[in-house]
Design a protein around this motif. Structure first.
Motif, PDB file in Angstrom:
ATOM      1  N   GLN A   1       2.115  -1.764 -10.851  1.00  0.00           N
ATOM      2  CA  GLN A   1       2.275  -0.413 -11.416  1.00  0.00           C
ATOM      3  C   GLN A   1       2.462   0.608 -10.299  1.00  0.00           C
ATOM      4  O   GLN A   1       1.919   1.725 -10.348  1.00  0.00           O
ATOM      5  N   ALA A   2       3.197   0.181  -9.271  1.00  0.00           N
ATOM      6  CA  ALA A   2       3.454   1.055  -8.121  1.00  0.00           C
ATOM      7  C   ALA A   2       4.688   1.918  -8.377  1.00  0.00           C
ATOM      8  O   ALA A   2       5.515   1.615  -9.238  1.00  0.00           O
ATOM      9  N   ASP A   3       4.803   2.965  -7.594  1.00  0.00           N
ATOM     10  CA  ASP A   3       5.942   3.876  -7.721  1.00  0.00           C
ATOM     11  C   ASP A   3       7.103   3.329  -6.881  1.00  0.00           C
ATOM     12  O   ASP A   3       6.941   3.112  -5.676  1.00  0.00           O
TER      13      ASP A   3
ATOM     14  N   LYS B   1       5.893   6.391   2.438  1.00  0.00           N
ATOM     15  CA  LYS B   1       7.165   6.088   1.775  1.00  0.00           C
ATOM     16  C   LYS B   1       7.900   5.040   2.611  1.00  0.00           C
ATOM     17  O   LYS B   1       8.066   5.220   3.822  1.00  0.00           O
ATOM     18  N   HIS B   2       8.319   3.956   1.972  1.00  0.00           N
ATOM     19  CA  HIS B   2       8.990   2.881   2.700  1.00  0.00           C
ATOM     20  C   HIS B   2      10.356   2.601   2.095  1.00  0.00           C
ATOM     21  O   HIS B   2      10.536   2.644   0.874  1.00  0.00           O
ATOM     22  N   LEU B   3      11.288   2.290   2.979  1.00  0.00           N
ATOM     23  CA  LEU B   3      12.668   2.016   2.582  1.00  0.00           C
ATOM     24  C   LEU B   3      12.973   0.556   2.904  1.00  0.00           C
ATOM     25  O   LEU B   3      12.748   0.104   4.031  1.00  0.00           O
ATOM     26  N   TYR B   4      13.491  -0.156   1.920  1.00  0.00           N
ATOM     27  CA  TYR B   4      13.879  -1.557   2.102  1.00  0.00           C
ATOM     28  C   TYR B   4      15.365  -1.660   1.778  1.00  0.00           C
ATOM     29  O   TYR B   4      15.805  -1.184   0.734  1.00  0.00           O
ATOM     30  N   VAL B   5      16.105  -2.307   2.675  1.00  0.00           N
ATOM     31  CA  VAL B   5      17.541  -2.432   2.423  1.00  0.00           C
ATOM     32  C   VAL B   5      17.980  -3.849   2.716  1.00  0.00           C
ATOM     33  O   VAL B   5      17.561  -4.458   3.706  1.00  0.00           O
ATOM     34  N   CYS B   6      18.837  -4.359   1.841  1.00  0.00           N
ATOM     35  CA  CYS B   6      19.383  -5.696   2.044  1.00  0.00           C
ATOM     36  C   CYS B   6      20.820  -5.716   1.542  1.00  0.00           C
ATOM     37  O   CYS B   6      21.109  -5.236   0.436  1.00  0.00           O
ATOM     38  N   GLY B   7      21.701  -6.258   2.350  1.00  0.00           N
ATOM     39  CA  GLY B   7      23.102  -6.309   1.950  1.00  0.00           C
ATOM     40  C   GLY B   7      23.972  -6.694   3.127  1.00  0.00           C
ATOM     41  O   GLY B   7      23.470  -7.093   4.179  1.00  0.00           O
ATOM     42  N   PRO B   8      25.280  -6.553   2.971  1.00  0.00           N
ATOM     43  CA  PRO B   8      26.187  -6.898   4.073  1.00  0.00           C
ATOM     44  C   PRO B   8      26.112  -5.878   5.204  1.00  0.00           C
ATOM     45  O   PRO B   8      25.551  -4.787   5.057  1.00  0.00           O
TER      46      PRO B   8
ATOM     47  N   ASP C   1      11.248   4.160  12.396  1.00  0.00           N
ATOM     48  CA  ASP C   1      11.666   2.759  12.283  1.00  0.00           C
ATOM     49  C   ASP C   1      10.663   1.933  11.481  1.00  0.00           C
ATOM     50  O   ASP C   1      11.030   1.017  10.751  1.00  0.00           O
ATOM     51  N   ALA C   2       9.378   2.248  11.670  1.00  0.00           N
ATOM     52  CA  ALA C   2       8.336   1.440  11.033  1.00  0.00           C
ATOM     53  C   ALA C   2       8.359   1.532   9.507  1.00  0.00           C
ATOM     54  O   ALA C   2       7.753   0.710   8.821  1.00  0.00           O
ATOM     55  N   GLN C   3       9.074   2.527   8.964  1.00  0.00           N
ATOM     56  CA  GLN C   3       9.127   2.677   7.511  1.00  0.00           C
ATOM     57  C   GLN C   3      10.473   2.239   6.933  1.00  0.00           C
ATOM     58  O   GLN C   3      10.731   2.405   5.743  1.00  0.00           O
TER      59      GLN C   3
ATOM     60  N   SER D   1       0.826  -1.215   0.000  1.00  0.00           N
ATOM     61  CA  SER D   1       0.000   0.000   0.000  1.00  0.00           C
ATOM     62  C   SER D   1       0.861   1.266   0.000  1.00  0.00           C
ATOM     63  O   SER D   1       0.329   2.374   0.034  1.00  0.00           O
ATOM     64  N   ALA D   2       2.186   1.122  -0.050  1.00  0.00           N
ATOM     65  CA  ALA D   2       3.078   2.284   0.008  1.00  0.00           C
ATOM     66  C   ALA D   2       2.854   3.207  -1.194  1.00  0.00           C
ATOM     67  O   ALA D   2       2.519   2.750  -2.294  1.00  0.00           O
ATOM     68  N   THR D   3       3.062   4.495  -0.957  1.00  0.00           N
ATOM     69  CA  THR D   3       2.972   5.435  -2.072  1.00  0.00           C
ATOM     70  C   THR D   3       4.274   5.463  -2.865  1.00  0.00           C
ATOM     71  O   THR D   3       4.293   5.781  -4.054  1.00  0.00           O
TER      72      THR D   3
END
Ligand code: FES
Length: 330
Positions: A143-145, A199-206, A224-226, A116-118
Motif C-alpha cells: 500500500q505504498a505510494d 523519493k526514488h526513481l527506477y528506470v528500465c529500458g533500452p 545518484d543514490a535515488q 522505505s521510500a515515500t
C-alpha cells in the motif's frame, strides 16, 4: 564459476503466453516439485537457452505472495523477440514451448527496491517493464505510494498492458505510446519532477530511454543514490581507451597483459585466474572488482557516474584501462 555452471535449477515451462506484439511470457516452475528460491523485486535469473546461450531475464511476478505459498511458487519472465539480438530472444520465442525443461540460476538482484521510500516512480521503456512490474505489485501489496509509466511505440507493443489495466493498482499506471495523441506522450521532466527526500526513481529500458531519463534526472539535480536503473538490450557505451595494458594482482604481484582483443576477464582466465561472470556485458555487476591503482576506462552500465568517477572499482568483463597498468584487489 561460469554462468552455465551456476544455472543449477531445472524448471519446466508451465505456460507460455502472448503479452504484447513480439513479447512472450514464460511461467517457470520447479521440475521436482521443490520450492524455488524466494526473490525480491528487481531480481533477475540466468536462463540457459537451447544451444547453450545464457541470457539474463528479470522476474516480473509478485515476489511476496509467491514466497509465502510453496505450492504456487513460480517465476515469470517476459521476452521481447528481437531479430537484432545475438540469438537469445529468438531461441526462447521459437524453440522453447510449454512443457520443456530449462536450466536457470538462482535469482540475483542488482536493481533492488527501497521499500522505505515515500514515493517510488517507475519508468519503463518497452520490455523494460518486467522488473518494474514486480516492483509495482510489491508496492501495491505494501500500500505504498508509487506510479508506473510505461512507454512503447504502439498500444499493441505495450508489454503486460492487459494485466496492468486489470490490476488493483491500475489507477497508478500510465501508458505512453509514440504513435498516440500528443497529450499522452510522456513529458520526462514533468513526470520525473523535483527530487525529494524519500523519493526514488527506477528506470528500465533500452539505452536511449535510459540515457534520456538519467540526463533529465541529472538536470533536475536528483542525487545518484535515488536514481536506480537497469539496462535492457541495445549497445553498451564503449570508451575509446581500447589498447593493450597490464593488470597486476595485489595478492601475488603477478602481472598479466591484456591484449586489445581480450577483456580483462578473458585475459585472466587464459592464465587460470577466474573471475565470476554472468552477463559479460557490464550490466549485472557479477564481476565487480576493486581497483587499487591505475585509471579505469569504464564501459559498463552498472556503476553510477559517481561510482565510476571514484575509480576504485570496475567491471572487468567489459571495462579497460586508461593507464598502462591497473592494480586489482585479486
Ligand atoms: Fe555482468 Fe561483468 S559479468 S557486469
Amino acid at each position: 564459476m561460469s554462468a552455465t555452471a551456476a544455472a543449477a535449477i531445472a524448471v519446466r515451462v508451465a505456460r507460455k503466453t502472448h503479452e504484447a506484439e513480439g513479447v512472450a511470457g514464460f511461467r517457470l516452475v520447479a521440475v521436482d516439485g521443490a520450492r524455488l528460491p524466494a526473490f525480491a523485486p528487481g531480481a533477475h535469473i540466468d536462463v540457459v537457452l537451447p544451444g547453450g546461450l545464457v541470457r539474463q531475464y528479470s522476474l516480473c511476478n509478485e515476489p511476496a505472495h509467491e514466497a509465502q505459498d510453496a505450492q504456487d511458487m513460480h517465476y515469470e519472465i517476459g521476452v521481447l523477440r528481437d531479430a537484432r539480438s545475438r540469438g537469445g530472444s529468438l531461441a526462447l520465442h521459437d524453440a522453447v514451448h510449454e512443457g520443456e525443461v530449462l536450466r536457470i540460476s538462482a535469482p540475483r538482484n542488482h536493481f533492488p527496491l527501497d521499500e522505505s521510500a515515500t514515493h517510488s516512480l517507475l519508468l519503463a521503456g518497452g520490455i523494460g517493464v518486467t522488473p518494474l512490474l514486480s516492483m509495482a505489485q510489491r508496492l501495491a501489496a505494501l500500500q505504498a505510494d508509487f506510479a508506473l509509466h510505461c512507454c512503447s511505440r504502439t498500444v499493441a507493443r505495450a508489454p503486460y498492458r492487459r494485466r496492468l489495466e486489470a490490476s488493483a493498482f491500475a489507477h497508478r499506471v500510465f501508458f505512453h505510446h509514440d504513435d498516440g495523441p500528443a497529450a499522452q506522450r510522456m513529458d520526462l521532466a514533468a513526470t520525473i519532477g523535483q527530487p525529494a527526500r524519500g523519493k526514488h526513481l527506477y528506470v528500465c529500458g533500452p539505452q536511449g530511454f535510459l540515457d534520456a531519463v538519467r540526463a533529465t534526472a541529472r538536470d533536475l539535480h536528483w542525487p545518484d543514490a535515488q536514481v536506480h536503473f537497469e539496462y535492457f538490450g541495445g549497445v553498451l557505451p564503449v570508451d575509446d581507451a581500447q589498447g593493450s595494458f597490464e593488470v597486476e594482482l595485489r595478492s601475488s604481484g603477478r602481472v598479466v597483459r591484456v591484449p586489445q582483443a581480450l577483456s580483462v576477464v578473458d585475459a585472466l582466465a587464459a592464465e587460470g585466474i577466474d573471475i565470476p561472470v554472468s552477463c559479460a556485458q557490464g550490466v549485472c555487476g557479477t564481476c565487480l572488482t576493486r581497483v587499487l591503482a591505475g585509471e579505469v576506462a569504464h564501459n559498463d552500465l552498472y556503476l553510477t557516474p559517481a561510482e565510476q568517477a571514484a575509480n576504485d572499482q570496475f567491471l572487468p568483463c567489459c571495462s579497460r584501462a586508461r593507464s598502462a597498468r591497473l592494480v586489482l584487489d585479486l
